[in-house]
Design a protein around this motif. Sequence first.
Motif, PDB file in Angstrom:
ATOM      1  N   ARG A 122      36.811  45.855  35.400  1.00 21.52           N
ATOM      2  CA  ARG A 122      37.818  44.930  35.909  1.00 21.52           C
ATOM      3  C   ARG A 122      37.248  43.569  35.858  1.00 21.52           C
ATOM      4  NH1 ARG A 122      40.978  44.640  40.460  1.00 21.52           N
ATOM      5  NH2 ARG A 122      40.826  42.800  41.781  1.00 21.52           N
ATOM      6  N   SER A 123      36.016  43.232  35.968  1.00 21.85           N
ATOM      7  CA  SER A 123      35.642  42.018  35.721  1.00 21.85           C
ATOM      8  C   SER A 123      36.078  41.071  34.395  1.00 21.85           C
ATOM      9  CB  SER A 123      34.076  41.843  36.037  1.00 21.85           C
ATOM     10  OG  SER A 123      33.599  42.405  34.869  1.00 21.85           O
ATOM     11  N   SER A 177      38.524  42.051  32.462  1.00 23.34           N
ATOM     12  CA  SER A 177      40.010  42.212  32.270  1.00 23.34           C
ATOM     13  C   SER A 177      40.524  40.920  33.123  1.00 23.34           C
ATOM     14  CB  SER A 177      40.485  43.474  32.696  1.00 23.34           C
ATOM     15  OG  SER A 177      40.221  44.708  32.131  1.00 23.34           O
ATOM     16  N   LEU A 178      40.040  40.801  34.591  1.00 17.45           N
ATOM     17  CA  LEU A 178      40.411  39.506  35.221  1.00 17.45           C
ATOM     18  C   LEU A 178      40.020  38.083  34.738  1.00 17.45           C
ATOM     19  CD1 LEU A 178      39.322  40.866  38.904  1.00 17.45           C
ATOM     20  CD2 LEU A 178      41.678  40.729  37.965  1.00 17.45           C
ATOM     21  N   ARG A 179      39.007  38.104  33.968  1.00 14.97           N
ATOM     22  CA  ARG A 179      38.402  36.875  33.269  1.00 14.97           C
ATOM     23  C   ARG A 179      39.221  36.530  32.342  1.00 14.97           C
ATOM     24  NH1 ARG A 179      32.339  37.318  31.158  1.00 14.97           N
ATOM     25  NH2 ARG A 179      33.636  38.991  29.861  1.00 14.97           N
ATOM     26  N   ALA A 217      42.265  37.465  31.646  1.00  9.86           N
ATOM     27  CA  ALA A 217      43.548  37.065  32.165  1.00  9.86           C
ATOM     28  C   ALA A 217      43.629  35.918  32.779  1.00  9.86           C
ATOM     29  CB  ALA A 217      43.993  38.208  33.071  1.00  9.86           C
ATOM     30  N   ARG A 218      42.764  35.366  33.410  1.00  6.28           N
ATOM     31  CA  ARG A 218      42.537  34.057  34.052  1.00  6.28           C
ATOM     32  C   ARG A 218      42.637  33.120  32.970  1.00  6.28           C
ATOM     33  NH1 ARG A 218      43.940  32.763  38.892  1.00  6.28           N
ATOM     34  NH2 ARG A 218      42.887  34.567  39.767  1.00  6.28           N
ATOM     35  N   CYS A 243      44.882  44.557  36.195  1.00  8.81           N
ATOM     36  CA  CYS A 243      44.195  43.236  36.531  1.00  8.81           C
ATOM     37  C   CYS A 243      44.979  41.996  36.152  1.00  8.81           C
ATOM     38  CB  CYS A 243      42.934  43.150  35.589  1.00  8.81           C
ATOM     39  SG  CYS A 243      41.893  44.199  36.571  1.00  8.81           S
ATOM     40  N   GLU A 263      47.598  41.237  38.615  1.00  8.84           N
ATOM     41  CA  GLU A 263      46.890  40.654  39.582  1.00  8.84           C
ATOM     42  C   GLU A 263      46.909  39.326  39.691  1.00  8.84           C
ATOM     43  OE1 GLU A 263      42.714  40.834  41.902  1.00  8.84           O
ATOM     44  OE2 GLU A 263      43.414  42.613  41.163  1.00  8.84           O
ATOM     45  N   VAL A 264      46.360  38.851  38.404  1.00 13.13           N
ATOM     46  CA  VAL A 264      46.155  37.456  38.123  1.00 13.13           C
ATOM     47  C   VAL A 264      47.437  36.740  38.174  1.00 13.13           C
ATOM     48  CG1 VAL A 264      45.315  35.745  36.431  1.00 13.13           C
ATOM     49  CG2 VAL A 264      43.861  37.800  36.932  1.00 13.13           C
TER      50      VAL A 264
END
Length: 336
Positions: free
Chosen positions: A142-143, A145-147, A149-150, A183, A186-187
């Motif tokens: 998750r971390s 993927s979020l990173r 994507a951001r 993820c 979400e971003v």
Amino acid sequence: MKLCVIPGDGIGHEVVPVAVGVLQAVLPGLQLVFADAGWETFCRYGKALPDKTLEAARACGAVFFGAVSSPMQLVEGYRSPIVQLRRELGCHANIRPTLSLPLTVCRQGIDLIIVRENTEDLYVGDEQFDGEVAVAIKRITRSASLRVARSAFEMARHAGRQRITIIHKANILPRTDGLFRDCAREVAQDYPEIVVDEMLVDTAAMRLAQAPESFDMLLAPNLYGDILSDLVAAFGGGLGLAPSLNLGVTAAIAEPVHGSAPDIAGQGIANPLAAILSAAMLLRIWWQRPELALLVEQAVRATLDAGIATPDVISPGVSTQHLARAVIDRLKQEQG
């Protein structure tokens, strides 16, 4: 400003000095630190990425990494130095643009960017084999993927991009690819001005082959992004014209997409433009000097407009050094 220069293997020794020369032309005070990595380094020292190279890369922050050779079979103790370097420096996003250039080998109307997660997926290299069954671990977190994507959405916002297509295979891999997709979604909620859609990787491959000009930005896990970006590079004139940048919080690695090309190494005909355009990405994204990046890109276009290119894109073509001199001459003209 400091730059850690790692020529690597094969044609890396021919094209990296050209790109470094271009950077020195626009950044006269640039300090260079040379280091070794690659197959030749492994054969000499027993490590493809020596500790002192990693230390130099960390100290400089900015790295220019040439192509490296890799064995096609298992060699005990050998690990891909670029994959290790990306992970060690935390370069979580691999950015690969494809832009139509004034060449007959290019498909016109293409201006897209593929952003791929750069530290996990199957590239963690976690494999087991019991003599009968081989297993490779696909790790998606998750971390990470979020990173990534951001980073992709921030890049889209600053570059004025209008659409991001999330690539996955969540219909078959709902936990891993599904996590990556969720993820990214979400971003995306923090960027309402950007249109977001999603596409299965096999469908994306077909659409890219049919109409690459219909895409704006793509966001993908590591393996899919690697494959799709090489596919699109064919429409941009081939790997000799394909730049990339590995981006992290504390470091960035400019890296032409092509390999070490042992079949042409030493012949003086390797195409340095992917390396030069990777240097432009370092200028624009890492050093925040978009005006200098534009000068470099304009010099490349002017050189190609004049019919000067290596044999991989124009017949009969010119030498690596001829092309290098032509780009730097035009760069000097642009600088006045």
